[in-house]
Design a protein around this motif. Structure first.
Motif, mmCIF file in Angstrom:
data_model
loop_
_atom_site.group_PDB
_atom_site.id
_atom_site.type_symbol
_atom_site.label_atom_id
_atom_site.label_comp_id
_atom_site.label_asym_id
_atom_site.label_seq_id
_atom_site.Cartn_x
_atom_site.Cartn_y
_atom_site.Cartn_z
ATOM 1 N N PRO A 2 8.242 1.511 -11.393
ATOM 2 C CA PRO A 2 8.407 2.054 -9.916
ATOM 3 C C PRO A 2 7.236 1.532 -9.282
ATOM 4 C CG PRO A 2 8.058 3.881 -11.232
ATOM 5 C CD PRO A 2 8.202 2.773 -12.410
ATOM 6 N N ASP A 3 7.406 1.345 -7.827
ATOM 7 C CA ASP A 3 6.446 1.006 -7.087
ATOM 8 C C ASP A 3 5.469 1.913 -7.074
ATOM 9 O OD1 ASP A 3 8.128 -0.785 -6.354
ATOM 10 O OD2 ASP A 3 8.425 -0.095 -4.313
ATOM 11 N N ARG A 4 4.094 1.596 -6.794
ATOM 12 C CA ARG A 4 2.848 2.535 -6.715
ATOM 13 C C ARG A 4 2.449 2.571 -5.420
ATOM 14 N NH1 ARG A 4 -2.033 3.691 -9.765
ATOM 15 N NH2 ARG A 4 -3.126 2.761 -8.259
ATOM 16 N N HIS A 5 2.532 3.792 -4.851
ATOM 17 C CA HIS A 5 1.903 4.198 -3.673
ATOM 18 C C HIS A 5 0.339 4.321 -3.399
ATOM 19 C CE1 HIS A 5 6.114 3.756 -2.397
ATOM 20 N NE2 HIS A 5 6.559 4.846 -3.081
ATOM 21 N N VAL A 6 -0.181 3.417 -3.101
ATOM 22 C CA VAL A 6 -1.755 3.756 -2.959
ATOM 23 C C VAL A 6 -2.081 4.220 -1.676
ATOM 24 C CG1 VAL A 6 -4.148 2.855 -3.309
ATOM 25 C CG2 VAL A 6 -2.227 2.059 -4.730
ATOM 26 N N TYR A 7 -2.825 5.366 -1.661
ATOM 27 C CA TYR A 7 -3.326 5.877 -0.369
ATOM 28 C C TYR A 7 -4.725 5.762 -0.073
ATOM 29 C CZ TYR A 7 1.156 8.101 -0.293
ATOM 30 O OH TYR A 7 2.472 8.479 -0.145
ATOM 31 N N SER A 8 -5.293 5.434 0.911
ATOM 32 C CA SER A 8 -6.461 5.432 1.566
ATOM 33 C C SER A 8 -7.030 6.171 2.736
ATOM 34 C CB SER A 8 -7.170 4.118 1.437
ATOM 35 O OG SER A 8 -6.187 3.278 2.427
ATOM 36 N N LEU A 9 -8.082 6.621 2.558
ATOM 37 C CA LEU A 9 -8.659 7.293 4.072
ATOM 38 C C LEU A 9 -8.739 6.767 4.929
ATOM 39 C CD1 LEU A 9 -11.861 9.980 3.431
ATOM 40 C CD2 LEU A 9 -9.285 10.664 3.933
#
Lengths: 190, 190
Positions: free
Chosen positions: A69-76
């Motif tokens: 599955p896709d990786r959802h990468v979050y950043s500030l």
DNA sequence: GAGGACATGTAATGTGTTACATGATTAA
DNA sequence: TTAATCATGTAACACATTACATGTCCTC
């Protein structure tokens, strides 16, 4: 769109301040860092990140991988960092205390002292094992992050754990001795 | 009709083991006895008592008073006492730790050390005041309940509070000193 | 006459965990 | 082949606080 208050979204912002991460990463990181005094479940993390993204405090980037599955990468975002700083400056809100061991001990007169003794014994063992863990963590932390400017803060949180567990070990031993006295008095004379 | 598990209904049973009481009484008693490590709101107490009564673990008696609302006094049944004993013997379930002060301190690198210092200072003061309170409670407890067989258990719970707060006071002082060092290093030469 | 203690309870809301649902890859 | 790890997310449920609703009596 309140988003003020609750410590959970701010904990997420704090963790993202250490670098971009996915929800899954956050869960793992929690366990390896603030796990001794904080925890979040996926049921909080995933919807929490979604809300933070909607509020513009974090930014989401999707990494496609074949198969998995896709990786959802979050950043500030800048807003997110600002929000974190503002929260950090707010006074700490004291939580309602809840200690089930003490609750059971308080009603210890309803059962044999040996029941309470066992509870205290288990508590003792848990704190002794925590003390060992803290020692190991301090060692690796100093080795691997020697020049990280945040290291002193991480060591302070560890230090509280050590002070607390040491105090609990001492209390457990005293309390077990007292429970033994009660037990003997019960079986013995009178 | 589960009714097993949750500590809240068992806390109610425990308090009723000290004597018949109304929901209002329970709330007051909590604050004067187990308030340092437990709390319940009316929103838990009143529906809780109702459910315990439906399960036959407590008995309700209504005292009519002219004018003011009826007083609903609950007392433990034999079943209720048995349920309490069974719960007391069960191993203590460890709660997920949540310490907002440590959470903020962990991310202390995002703000000036003086911010963290103030949080720790407040924590220090709260524990110093707790220590004073514990001393006072121990005094009155020993004076008023000298021959109550449950007294030793009550003193044990107090003792944990003292051990803990003393350890926290020590940690706060050490940590504030360390934060001062960080602050000076920041202002002083690079 | 204002405020607080006495006294009971419900409704709305917030907060959190666990179980479920899905599915690939990798190591024992 | 069985289980763990990687990876995301929702739904159901459990638990708890706060605000609301109501009304008396007593003290300042």
């Amino acid at each position: 769109m309140k988003m003020e208050g609750g410590a959970t979204p701010n904990a997420l912002l704090g963790l993202l301040s250490l670098g971009p991460m996915s929800g899954y990463d956050i869960r793992q990181l929690i366990q390896r860092s603030i796990g001794h005094f904080w925890s979040e479940s996926y049921g909080q993390i995933y919807p929490g990140l979604k809300r933070l993204a909607a509020a513009g405090l974090v930014e989401k980037k999707t990494e496609r991988k074949k198969g998995s599955p896709d990786r959802h990468v979050y950043s500030l975002t800048a807003d997110g960092r600002e929000r974190l700083r503002r929260w950090l400056k707010l006074p700490v809100e004291e939580a309602v205390p809840r200690n089930e061991l003490l609750l059971k001990l308080f009603f210890g007169g309803q059962v044999s002292p040996s029941v309470s003794r066992e509870h205290v014994q288990a508590y003792l063992e848990s704190h002794e094992s925590k003390l060992r863990a803290y020692g190991a963590i301090a060692k690796t932390l100093r080795k691997e992050e020697t020049n990280d400017p945040q290291l002193p803060f991480w060591l302070m949180t560890l230090s509280m754990g050590r002070h607390n567990s040491a105090a609990m070990v001492k209390w457990c031993k005293e309390t077990m001795a007292e429970l033994d006295r009660l037990e003997r008095r019960r079986k013995g004379g009178k």
